[in-house]
Write an enzyme that holds these catalytic residues in place. Structure first.
Site, PDB file in Angstrom:
ATOM      1  N   ASP A  16      45.138  -0.494 -34.563  1.00  0.00           N
ATOM      2  CA  ASP A  16      44.534  -2.039 -34.673  1.00  0.00           C
ATOM      3  C   ASP A  16      45.540  -2.987 -33.992  1.00  0.00           C
ATOM      4  O   ASP A  16      46.949  -2.641 -34.340  1.00  0.00           O
ATOM      5  CB  ASP A  16      44.152  -2.460 -36.014  1.00  0.00           C
ATOM      6  CG  ASP A  16      43.293  -3.683 -35.903  1.00  0.00           C
ATOM      7  OD1 ASP A  16      42.796  -4.301 -34.917  1.00  0.00           O
ATOM      8  OD2 ASP A  16      43.034  -4.166 -37.046  1.00  0.00           O
ATOM      9  N   ASN A  64      32.637  -2.060 -31.098  1.00  0.00           N
ATOM     10  CA  ASN A  64      33.502  -2.532 -29.903  1.00  0.00           C
ATOM     11  C   ASN A  64      32.691  -2.750 -28.664  1.00  0.00           C
ATOM     12  O   ASN A  64      33.139  -3.393 -27.653  1.00  0.00           O
ATOM     13  CB  ASN A  64      34.668  -1.671 -29.643  1.00  0.00           C
ATOM     14  CG  ASN A  64      35.632  -1.640 -30.669  1.00  0.00           C
ATOM     15  OD1 ASN A  64      36.298  -0.409 -30.823  1.00  0.00           O
ATOM     16  ND2 ASN A  64      35.847  -2.557 -31.523  1.00  0.00           N
TER      17      ASN A  64
HETATM   18  C1  FPP Z   1      41.681  -2.493 -31.567  1.00  0.00           C
HETATM   19  O1  FPP Z   1      42.892  -3.560 -31.397  1.00  0.00           O
HETATM   20  C2  FPP Z   1      42.003  -1.505 -30.502  1.00  0.00           C
HETATM   21  C3  FPP Z   1      41.135  -0.996 -29.647  1.00  0.00           C
HETATM   22  C4  FPP Z   1      39.685  -1.481 -29.872  1.00  0.00           C
HETATM   23  C5  FPP Z   1      41.281   0.000 -28.683  1.00  0.00           C
HETATM   24  C6  FPP Z   1      42.324   1.010 -29.128  1.00  0.00           C
HETATM   25  C7  FPP Z   1      42.670   1.896 -27.879  1.00  0.00           C
HETATM   26  C8  FPP Z   1      43.745   2.463 -27.511  1.00  0.00           C
HETATM   27  C9  FPP Z   1      45.008   2.073 -28.024  1.00  0.00           C
HETATM   28  C10 FPP Z   1      43.898   3.505 -26.217  1.00  0.00           C
HETATM   29  C11 FPP Z   1      43.903   4.622 -26.671  1.00  0.00           C
HETATM   30  C12 FPP Z   1      43.796   5.591 -25.712  1.00  0.00           C
HETATM   31  C13 FPP Z   1      43.103   6.719 -25.638  1.00  0.00           C
HETATM   32  C14 FPP Z   1      43.334   7.452 -24.433  1.00  0.00           C
HETATM   33  C15 FPP Z   1      43.016   7.725 -26.799  1.00  0.00           C
HETATM   34  P1  FPP Z   1      42.101  -4.932 -31.019  1.00  0.00           P
HETATM   35  O2  FPP Z   1      41.834  -5.118 -29.541  1.00  0.00           O
HETATM   36  O3  FPP Z   1      40.939  -5.204 -31.884  1.00  0.00           O
HETATM   37  O4  FPP Z   1      43.274  -5.927 -31.423  1.00  0.00           O
HETATM   38  P2  FPP Z   1      43.143  -7.254 -32.141  1.00  0.00           P
HETATM   39  O5  FPP Z   1      42.328  -7.093 -33.515  1.00  0.00           O
HETATM   40  O6  FPP Z   1      44.433  -7.611 -32.267  1.00  0.00           O
HETATM   41  O7  FPP Z   1      42.245  -8.371 -31.071  1.00  0.00           O
END
Ligand code: FPP
Length: 241
Positions: A16, A64
């Site tokens: 996150d 998501n």
């Molecule tokens: C949540 O942060 C993160 C995600 C929805 C995506 C996570 C994916 C990766 C780190 C890439 C992984 C890649 C592979 C190939 C497994 P957020 O966007 O909700 O952050 P925020 O809450 O600060 O907006």
């Protein structure tokens, strides 16, 4: 770091804070995901080197899909390429498995998942479980449906259904999670591996995922070692005796 620390067998991470990490740097959200991915490459190696056997990561929840088309498309292309990168990196060492529903995922992501599942080291004790289009409730519902089919086909007797058998019907037959980490300071489990989390220790560091480095993981291990895991039993240890 001390050598005599207990190392959890199965670690789960909710990745996150990528979006907030990018915002703090005036970057688009996609950059946060990109650096999150780069960090996962690095930190997963360290986590396995520290002796963890199973690592589950929450990469994309079913919810998501509600994000903007631009963000979802970016993440899907990152997954399609990223899974192959993981496979090359871990080819002869680590088994890669996926948890989640296949519907709604684009063809190139499914193709990449299938290729990786086929080509990774099948008989490794070290496993990375990538949760994509995943929800903990859905995993339990899907297991119940599979159980129902096996009962109807006389492949399973309901009297034989216990926790161990139920576990076998989940997306992957994995051990329980010992330590669950959610970065970015949110104190929630958000439908992540509900069955497997039943006795997990929970840890919520403030850093956003792209900054969750080796030092941060070591801090999580130190915190895990301070916890008194009782699994419903009683163990007053030295503290109250
Ligand atoms: C949540 O942060 C993160 C995600 C929805 C995506 C996570 C994916 C990766 C780190 C890439 C992984 C890649 C592979 C190939 C497994 P957020 O966007 O909700 O952050 P925020 O809450 O600060 O907006």
């Amino acid at each position: 770091m001390e050598d005599n620390l207990k190392i959890p067998n199965h670690v789960g991470i909710i990745l996150d804070g990528n979006g907030r990490w990018a915002k703090q740097r005036n970057l688009p959200r996609s950059k946060g995901h990109y650096y999150g991915f780069k960090n996962l490459e690095k930190i997963s190696k360290y986590i396995f080197d520290r002796g963890v056997n199973v690592l589950s990561v929450f990469a994309f929840s079913t919810e998501n899909f509600k994000r903007s088309k631009e963000e979802v498309d970016y993440l899907m292309s990152l997954f399609a390429k990223g899974f192959k990168t993981f496979n090359q990196k871990y080819k002869d060492k680590i088994k890669i498995v996926f948890s989640g529903r296949r519907d709604l995922l684009p063809t190139d992501v499914l193709k990449s998942m299938d290729e990786v599942s086929k080509n990774c080291k099948q008989d490794s004790d070290k496993i990375i479980n990538i949760c994509i289009n995943y929800g903990g409730h859905s995993e339990i519902i899907d297991a119940v449906k599979k159980i129902n089919i096996d009962v109807l086909n006389n492949k399973l007797n309901l009297d034989d259904l216990d926790e161990e058998v139920f576990n076998h019907y989940l997306y992957n037959d994995l051990p329980p999670i010992d330590l669950m980490i959610r970065t970015s300071g949110e104190v929630r489990i958000s439908n992540f591996m509900l069955w497997q989390l039943s006795y997990a220790e929970l840890y919520f560091p403030k850093v956003h995922f792209p900054d969750f480095d080796e030092r941060e993981f070591d801090k999580a291990i130190i915190e895990y070692n301070k916890r008194d895991r009782r699994f419903g039993g009683i163990n007053y240890g030295d503290k109250n005796s």
